[in-house]
Design a protein around this motif. Structure first.
Motif, short mmCIF file in Angstrom:
data_model
loop_
_atom_site.label_atom_id
_atom_site.label_comp_id
_atom_site.label_asym_id
_atom_site.label_seq_id
_atom_site.Cartn_x
_atom_site.Cartn_y
_atom_site.Cartn_z
N GLY A 182 25.24 140.84 25.81
CA GLY A 182 24.10 141.48 25.16
C GLY A 182 23.85 142.87 25.69
N TRP A 183 23.97 143.03 27.05
CA TRP A 183 23.79 144.37 27.61
C TRP A 183 24.88 145.33 27.11
N ASP A 203 24.01 146.18 23.53
CA ASP A 203 22.86 147.09 23.41
C ASP A 203 23.17 148.47 23.97
N GLY A 239 26.44 135.65 28.38
CA GLY A 239 25.68 136.09 27.20
C GLY A 239 24.82 137.31 27.50
N ARG A 240 24.16 137.30 28.69
CA ARG A 240 23.36 138.48 29.05
C ARG A 240 24.24 139.71 29.20
N ARG A 279 25.12 131.60 30.23
CA ARG A 279 23.95 132.49 30.19
C ARG A 279 24.23 133.86 30.79
N PRO A 280 24.83 133.94 32.03
CA PRO A 280 25.17 135.29 32.52
C PRO A 280 26.15 136.03 31.61
#
Length: 354
Positions: free
Chosen positions: A67-68, A71, A63-64, A60-61
């Motif tokens: 994603g950051w 983006d 992936g975040r 999860r970290p």
């Protein structure tokens, strides 16, 4: 429906007893399947716990973060590259291609098409006049009459004798001789197949394959039921082992770590915060404010010296001294007016004091 009710029902579509075979194989099959399934279930639960831990701590970290990054960096860069690519394609390919098509290829194509239509019309007229018309006249006047005569001769010589032979010889022979012989041979073949193939096959199916199949179905059903029961039992065992390991880990590691944190780390941290960090931060803030004030005073002195030196060189009015802050006017005794230099009077009247 409970397991006992399911066991009483027996096979699907059969409401009677289970039979001795099911009763004999049930307990050994369940014991063997339980011994096989328990390690598998424990490994499955361990993998599930590890997967959830990795998902919560790493995936999860990660992936975040990805994603950051996407983006913040990749999407703007991609948009800029796409915009630049569209601009390059439009002005380097599309616009020249449209210009060439509109002002070069289209006029040339229209001219070639007009010339081709003219040449095609001329060729069609020449072929029609010189070849098609003579061939059509030759077919109508010569070839078609000859073909009709040859067809009549061939019919009279070859077709009519064979038609007569088929009608008066072959058809009666087929109807009155070959058909009865075929029916007899077919009946005989059916009888032979029935005696040599069907009857033995039915016997083998009824007395060998069907009992064996029923036994295999019963064994398979018991294996499936035993696997379901063993999976549930293995789940209970796995959860019990997990609780035991959790209790052991808490008492061996977690409880001493919590005690050490509460009794040692927290007081030490508070002491460091109150006696080291806060005084150091306060001293650093005071030093920073003092340094800032010193820098401001030094800058003002430098500017004042520069102005005085400039006026001393070029002349001019004397430098204006900075205004001193005026003292706060104090009230006189028994009066509401203020006088400069007077001592400040108390706010409460003397009459009220007495």
């Amino acid at each position: 429906m409970s397991d006992m009710d399911m066991d009483k029902r027996g096979p699907e579509g059969y409401e009677g007893g289970e039979g001795c075979l099911t009763t004999v194989i049930r307990i050994p099959v369940r014991i063997v399947v339980l011994l096989v399934v328990v390690p598998v279930r424990m490994v499955w639960d361990v993998l599930g716990v590890c997967g959830r831990f990795l998902d919560r701590v790493l995936l999860r970290p990660l992936g975040r973060a990805l994603g950051w990054v996407g983006d913040t960096l990749l999407v703007p860069v991609g948009r800029a590259v796409a915009w630049l690519a569209r601009g390059l394609v439009r002005y380097a390919v599309v616009v020249p291609a449209v210009f060439v098509y509109r002002w070069v290829l289209a006029p040339v194509g229209r001219g070639i098409a007009w010339l081709g239509r003219g040449l095609a019309g001329a060729v069609v007229w020449m072929v029609t006049t010189l070849i098609v018309t003579p061939l059509a006249w030759l077919f109508r006047t010569v070839l078609r009459p000859l073909g009709r005569g040859a067809g009549l001769v061939l019919w009279a010589v070859f077709v009519w004798p064979w038609a007569a032979l088929y009608r008066w010889v072959l058809t009666p022979l087929y109807v009155h001789v070959l058909t009865p012989l075929g029916h007899g041979a077919l009946w005989l073949g059916k009888a032979v197949v029935r005696v040599l193939v069907v009857v033995p096959a039915v016997f083998v199916y009824r007395w060998v394959l069907r009992p064996v199949g029923r036994g295999l179905v019963a064994v398979g059903r018991e294996i499936v039921a035993a696997a379901e029961v063993a999976w549930r039992v293995a789940g209970y065992v796995s959860r019990a082992v997990g609780r035991a390991l959790k209790w052991l880990a808490w008492n061996l590691l977690g409880r001493p770590a919590a005690w050490f944190y509460r009794t040692v780390c927290v007081p030490v941290g508070h002491a460091v915060r109150d006696h080291v960090w806060r005084p150091a931060r306060k001293a650093a803030a005071e030093a920073g404010r003092a340094a800032k004030a010193a820098l401001v005073s030094a800058g003002e002195a430098v500017r004042r010296a520069r102005r005085d030196a400039w006026r001393a060189l070029v002349g001019g009015a004397p430098a204006r001294q900075p205004l001193e802050p005026s003292p706060v006017p104090a009230r006189t005794l028994g009066s509401t007016t203020t006088a400069p230099g007077a001592a400040p009077a108390p706010e409460i009247s003397l009459r009220k004091r007495g």
